[in-house]
Enzyme design. Structure first.
Site, PDB file in Angstrom:
ATOM      1  N   HIS A  50       0.825  -1.202   0.000  1.00 30.53           N
ATOM      2  CA  HIS A  50       0.000   0.000   0.000  1.00 30.53           C
ATOM      3  C   HIS A  50       0.864   1.259   0.000  1.00 30.53           C
ATOM      4  O   HIS A  50       2.054   1.212   0.339  1.00 30.53           O
ATOM      5  CB  HIS A  50      -0.934  -0.024   1.207  1.00 30.53           C
ATOM      6  CG  HIS A  50      -2.050  -1.024   1.053  1.00 30.53           C
ATOM      7  ND1 HIS A  50      -3.032  -1.182   2.001  1.00 30.53           N
ATOM      8  CD2 HIS A  50      -2.332  -1.898   0.052  1.00 30.53           C
ATOM      9  CE1 HIS A  50      -3.877  -2.123   1.584  1.00 30.53           C
ATOM     10  NE2 HIS A  50      -3.473  -2.579   0.414  1.00 30.53           N
ATOM     11  N   GLU A  52       1.084   3.880   1.868  1.00 31.79           N
ATOM     12  CA  GLU A  52       1.720   4.330   3.110  1.00 31.79           C
ATOM     13  C   GLU A  52       3.003   3.549   3.387  1.00 31.79           C
ATOM     14  O   GLU A  52       4.048   4.115   3.738  1.00 31.79           O
ATOM     15  CB  GLU A  52       0.773   4.125   4.300  1.00 31.79           C
ATOM     16  CG  GLU A  52      -0.550   4.887   4.205  1.00 31.79           C
ATOM     17  CD  GLU A  52      -1.648   4.089   3.523  1.00 31.79           C
ATOM     18  OE1 GLU A  52      -1.366   3.399   2.517  1.00 31.79           O
ATOM     19  OE2 GLU A  52      -2.795   4.154   3.991  1.00 31.79           O
TER      20      GLU A  52
HETATM   21  C1  AOF Z   1      -4.525   1.776   2.130  1.00 31.68           C
HETATM   22  N1  AOF Z   1      -3.528   2.091   1.283  1.00 31.68           N
HETATM   23  O1  AOF Z   1      -2.574   2.032  -0.728  1.00 31.68           O
HETATM   24  C2  AOF Z   1      -4.672   1.028  -0.488  1.00 31.68           C
HETATM   25  C3  AOF Z   1      -5.745   0.751   0.410  1.00 31.68           C
HETATM   26  O2  AOF Z   1      -6.160  -6.617  -0.198  1.00 31.68           O
HETATM   27  P1  AOF Z   1      -5.408  -5.392   0.245  1.00 31.68           P
HETATM   28  O3  AOF Z   1      -4.618  -5.636   1.491  1.00 31.68           O
HETATM   29  O4  AOF Z   1      -4.574  -4.777  -0.855  1.00 31.68           O
HETATM   30  O5  AOF Z   1      -6.484  -4.318   0.698  1.00 31.68           O
HETATM   31  C4  AOF Z   1      -7.320  -3.710  -0.252  1.00 31.68           C
HETATM   32  C5  AOF Z   1      -8.233  -2.715   0.428  1.00 31.68           C
HETATM   33  O6  AOF Z   1      -7.466  -1.775   1.181  1.00 31.68           O
HETATM   34  C6  AOF Z   1      -9.027  -1.900  -0.574  1.00 31.68           C
HETATM   35  O7  AOF Z   1     -10.288  -2.463  -0.844  1.00 31.68           O
HETATM   36  C7  AOF Z   1      -9.162  -0.559   0.134  1.00 31.68           C
HETATM   37  O8  AOF Z   1     -10.207  -0.586   1.087  1.00 31.68           O
HETATM   38  C8  AOF Z   1      -7.840  -0.462   0.869  1.00 31.68           C
HETATM   39  N2  AOF Z   1      -6.836   0.125  -0.036  1.00 31.68           N
HETATM   40  N3  AOF Z   1      -5.638   1.163   1.688  1.00 31.68           N
HETATM   41  O9  AOF Z   1      -4.416   2.033   3.328  1.00 31.68           O
HETATM   42  C9  AOF Z   1      -3.537   1.749  -0.002  1.00 31.68           C
HETATM   43  N4  AOF Z   1      -4.711   0.624  -1.780  1.00 31.68           N
HETATM   44 ZN    ZN Z   2      -3.274  -0.203   3.698  1.00 28.31          ZN
END
Ligand code: AOF
Ligand code: ZN
Length: 377
Positions: A50, A52
């Site tokens: 992600h 962060e």
């Molecule tokens: C964040 N930072 O850069 C993103 C987030 O399956 P995962 O672990 O990749 O989680 C996907 C979910 O996390 C996605 O549906 C959204 O709610 C969040 N995306 N969150 O803190 C990020 N891409």
């Molecule tokens: Zn995240």
């Protein structure tokens, strides 16, 4: 540097995930200390780290007292990636594992809350750990870059964009069906940029037969979207590009439930093409609302660009299926031709679909209108 300045940069780096992160959102993050950006990160591809964590890992300077500025609420769940909240709190740990409020990231600025119920709760978790959190900086811009994700994660349906290149008098082609090209090069480049952004481009059978389109974003750099062809009777020959080129494995043919069980459907499947069966309406047309539910839920398609032709666009407008409409209006008149809403027939001014302007600008010699439906209040 203001929070808004830093957020603008975070929004900019978020776009590096375009075409690669779906069905996840595009997220950007910058770390600010002593008034300057010391690191930045973004969600680069689906399943990957992600934004962060990317920014924290890339930081080459001390994070003591830094502010994190991120376009989306940091996640607080275990998905394909561990919770970003853990990574933020880890910057505040003493060697014995307890939290020291004065260490590491001291403040977090968030563009918008995460609409995904599974990932929510990051803001509260950070606040409980003594981090100051500011929410809603450039929120409208953050929502806009993730309008596909927001609709899909809250409704299961893709965000649907209609696109048409029309003459000043509203035609997408001459009476004989000639349409290449009504709009100029810059308008076509923007239309290709839209193709690179969405998960899928949708056209009707008549458009495939007339133009044999490739539907890829050839005028810009970007990946090939999935291609959806509506073919109620499954009558398209396999010689068209969408069914035989090297991207055919990513083509989806939508047909009637009955034809989806036929040997013609099996022949498509043997080529790696996905065949989806949907109900046929009393007017003999595929129920697109049902198709959108199916591709949203089963194929995780978060956005669709409806490119035509006139029948398909009219149907989508009549049934209120468009979330956004892009019109490229060329300074040219045809007098007669195929109207882009040929199959629409408003009975009265009161019942006519109405739109509101989101943006209005030039694209070379053409006018580029971005419209949003005016939904009944
Ligand atoms: C964040 N930072 O850069 C993103 C987030 O399956 P995962 O672990 O990749 O989680 C996907 C979910 O996390 C996605 O549906 C959204 O709610 C969040 N995306 N969150 O803190 C990020 N891409
Ligand atoms: Zn995240």
């Amino acid at each position: 540097m203001t929070d808004a300045d830093a957020m603008r940069r975070a929004l900019h780096v978020a776009l590096r995930g375009t075409g690669k992160v779906s069905p996840n959102p595009r997220v950007g993050c910058v770390l600010v200390r002593d008034g300057r950006i010391i690191s930045e990160g973004w969600h680069d591809h689906y399943g990957g780290i992600h934004a962060e964590v990317h920014a924290l890992r890339r930081a080459s300077e001390s994070l003591e007292g830094a502010t994190m500025v991120v376009t989306l609420e940091p996640c607080n769940h275990h998905g394909k990636q561990p919770p970003c909240t853990d990574a933020i709190l880890a910057t505040k740990q003493r060697p014995d594992g307890t939290l020291d409020p004065s260490r590491g990231i001291r403040r977090v600025v968030v563009g918008m809350r995460d609409p995904n119920p599974q990932a929510q709760g990051g803001i509260e978790r950070l606040q409980q750990a003594g981090i100051e959190v500011t929410v809603g900086v450039l929120e409208a811009e953050c929502r806009w870059i993730n309008r596909f994700f927001v609709k899909h994660v809250t409704t299961g349906m893709p965000y649907v964009i209609g696109k048409g290149a029309i003459s000043l008098d509203g035609f997408i082609a001459t009476r004989e069906g000639q349409s290449q090209w009504i709009s100029g090069e810059e308008a076509r480049r923007r239309a290709h940029a839209l193709r690179a952004e969405v998960d899928a481009v949708l056209v009707g059978r008549a458009t495939v037969e007339r133009d044999n389109p490739h539907l890829g974003p050839r005028l810009v750099r970007g990946r090939m979207p999935r291609r959806i062809v509506l073919d109620t009777g499954l009558r398209l020959s396999m010689n068209y590009r969408v069914l035989c080129d090297e991207h055919r494995m990513r083509t989806i043919v939508a047909t009637s439930r009955e034809r989806a069980e036929s040997s013609a459907a099996d022949a498509l499947r043997r080529e790696g093409i996905t065949v989806v069966g949907v109900s046929v309406t009393s007017a003999g047309r595929l129920a697109l609302d049902e198709l959108f539910v199916t591709i949203g839920k089963e194929l995780s398609i978060t956005s669709v660009l409806v490119e035509g032709g006139a029948q398909v666009l009219s149907w989508c407008i009549e049934h209120g299926l468009l979330d956004e409409l892009h019109l490229f209006v060329a300074p040219m008149m045809l007098g007669q031709g195929i109207s882009f809403t040929a199959a629409l027939s408003a009975q009265s001014l009161q019942s006519a679909p109405r739109w509101q302007y989101h943006a209005l600008g030039r694209a070379g010699d053409d006018t580029h209108l971005i419209l949003l439906p005016q939904r009944p209040s």
